[in-house]
Enzyme design. Sequence first.
Site, PDB file in Angstrom:
ATOM      1  N   GLU A  84       9.765  -4.423  10.249  1.00 20.31           N
ATOM      2  CA  GLU A  84       9.965  -3.270   9.604  1.00 20.31           C
ATOM      3  C   GLU A  84      10.725  -2.183  10.885  1.00 20.31           C
ATOM      4  OE1 GLU A  84       7.242  -1.101   7.066  1.00 20.31           O
ATOM      5  OE2 GLU A  84       8.432   0.616   6.889  1.00 20.31           O
TER       6      GLU A  84
ATOM      7  N   ASP B 240       1.013  -1.086  -0.064  1.00 23.37           N
ATOM      8  CA  ASP B 240      -0.128   0.040   0.129  1.00 23.37           C
ATOM      9  C   ASP B 240       0.775   1.202   0.006  1.00 23.37           C
ATOM     10  OD1 ASP B 240       0.982  -0.376   2.637  1.00 23.37           O
ATOM     11  OD2 ASP B 240      -0.946   0.129   3.430  1.00 23.37           O
ATOM     12  N   SER B 241       2.157   0.929   0.044  1.00 28.48           N
ATOM     13  CA  SER B 241       3.183   2.147  -0.211  1.00 28.48           C
ATOM     14  C   SER B 241       2.787   2.803  -1.386  1.00 28.48           C
ATOM     15  CB  SER B 241       4.452   1.794   0.001  1.00 28.48           C
ATOM     16  OG  SER B 241       4.797   0.694  -1.146  1.00 28.48           O
TER      17      SER B 241
ATOM     18  N   LYS C 159      -1.122  -9.509   2.911  1.00 24.91           N
ATOM     19  CA  LYS C 159      -0.359  -9.089   3.954  1.00 24.91           C
ATOM     20  C   LYS C 159      -1.094  -8.242   5.053  1.00 24.91           C
ATOM     21  CE  LYS C 159       3.423  -5.905   3.709  1.00 24.91           C
ATOM     22  NZ  LYS C 159       3.013  -4.903   4.436  1.00 24.91           N
TER      23      LYS C 159
ATOM     24  N   GLU D 101      -1.031  -5.913   8.666  1.00 28.95           N
ATOM     25  CA  GLU D 101       0.032  -5.261   9.807  1.00 28.95           C
ATOM     26  C   GLU D 101      -0.560  -5.741  11.135  1.00 28.95           C
ATOM     27  OE1 GLU D 101       0.802  -0.929   9.034  1.00 28.95           O
ATOM     28  OE2 GLU D 101       1.284  -1.278   7.071  1.00 28.95           O
TER      29      GLU D 101
ATOM     30  N   ASP E 298      -1.166  -6.235  -0.255  1.00 31.54           N
ATOM     31  CA  ASP E 298      -1.278  -5.551   1.041  1.00 31.54           C
ATOM     32  C   ASP E 298      -2.775  -5.159   1.295  1.00 31.54           C
ATOM     33  OD1 ASP E 298       0.506  -4.938   3.048  1.00 31.54           O
ATOM     34  OD2 ASP E 298       1.310  -3.048   2.086  1.00 31.54           O
TER      35      ASP E 298
END
Length: 263
Positions: free
Chosen positions: A181, A44-45, A112, A114, A83
Site C-alpha cells: 500500500e 479493518d477500514s 491479513k 500489517e 484483517d
Amino acid sequence: MNKKITITSIKKSKGNTPLVMITAYDALFAKLLEPYADMILVGDSLNMSFAGKPDTLSSTMEQMLYHTNAVCAGANNSFVICDMPFGTYTDENIALKNAIRVFQETNADSVKIEGGEDKSHIVKHLVDNGIAVCGHIGLLPQSVRSEGGYKVKGKTTAEELQLIRDAQAIEAAGAFCIVIEGVKADVARVVANSVKVPLVGIGAGVDVDGQVLVFSDMLGLFEEFTPKFVKKYMDGASLVKEAVSNYADEVKTKKFPTEEYTY
Ligand code: KIV
C-alpha cells in the site's frame, strides 16, 4: 456461480492476469461484489467507512468476526480474508489465539496482518499452525498515529531496500500473497519482481500482481476524504442522496405509496 479461488491458484497467478481484490463488510455487498472479485477482504477500514471512526485503530476482534461472518454468509463462494485488528498480533501467541478465533468462528480462508520484516516471525508462527496469511507492507494504516499521518513509502533508496526486505521476509515466512500500500509505482514494481508470491497493490501503481480498493471508496459512497489512488467508478453518495430525497418528498406530499404499493 464462479469457482472459489484457492491458495495454490493465487500463488500461481503471478505473471498472469492481475488479481482482483475488493473489500466488503456485510452480506448485502459481498453478494453483489462476489462475481467480480478473486478475493474479498474484510478490511479493518470498515472502522472508518462504516463505523465512522477517524482511523482503523479502535477496530476490535469482535467487530471483525461479526463482519467476516456476514461477508462469508453473503459470498460463500469467495476467498475471504479477515484483517487482524490493531493490537491483536503483538506477539506470536496472542496472534495465534486471535487467528484461531477467525478460523473457528467464521468461514474466512485467511487473515491479513500489517508489517514487514519486523512481523515475519508472527506470520511464520501462524502459517506453521495452519493459518493462511496475507501480508501487508508499505503504508500501514494501523501505524497512522505512531507515524503522524499516512506516509507514502519508497521515496528513498533506504525505504526501497527496506520494502524489498519486508516482502522477502513475509514471503519466506509463508504468506501466500502480500498487499502493498502507498508505495511509489517504480519501487512497487521492483518489490513485486523481488518475490514469487503475488503483490496486490493499493496506491502502488499498475506494475504489481493485482489491485485492491475499499468498495465504499470506489463506489463513491465515502465522502470524508478521497486518497489520490482511489478511482470512483460511480458517484454513489449523489445517487443515494437523490433517491432518499425523492422518497422523502413523496412521503411528505403523499405521492407514496400509490395503489401499486398498497394491499
Ligand atoms: O483495511 C483495509 O481495507 C485494507 C486495505 C486498504 C488493503 O487493509
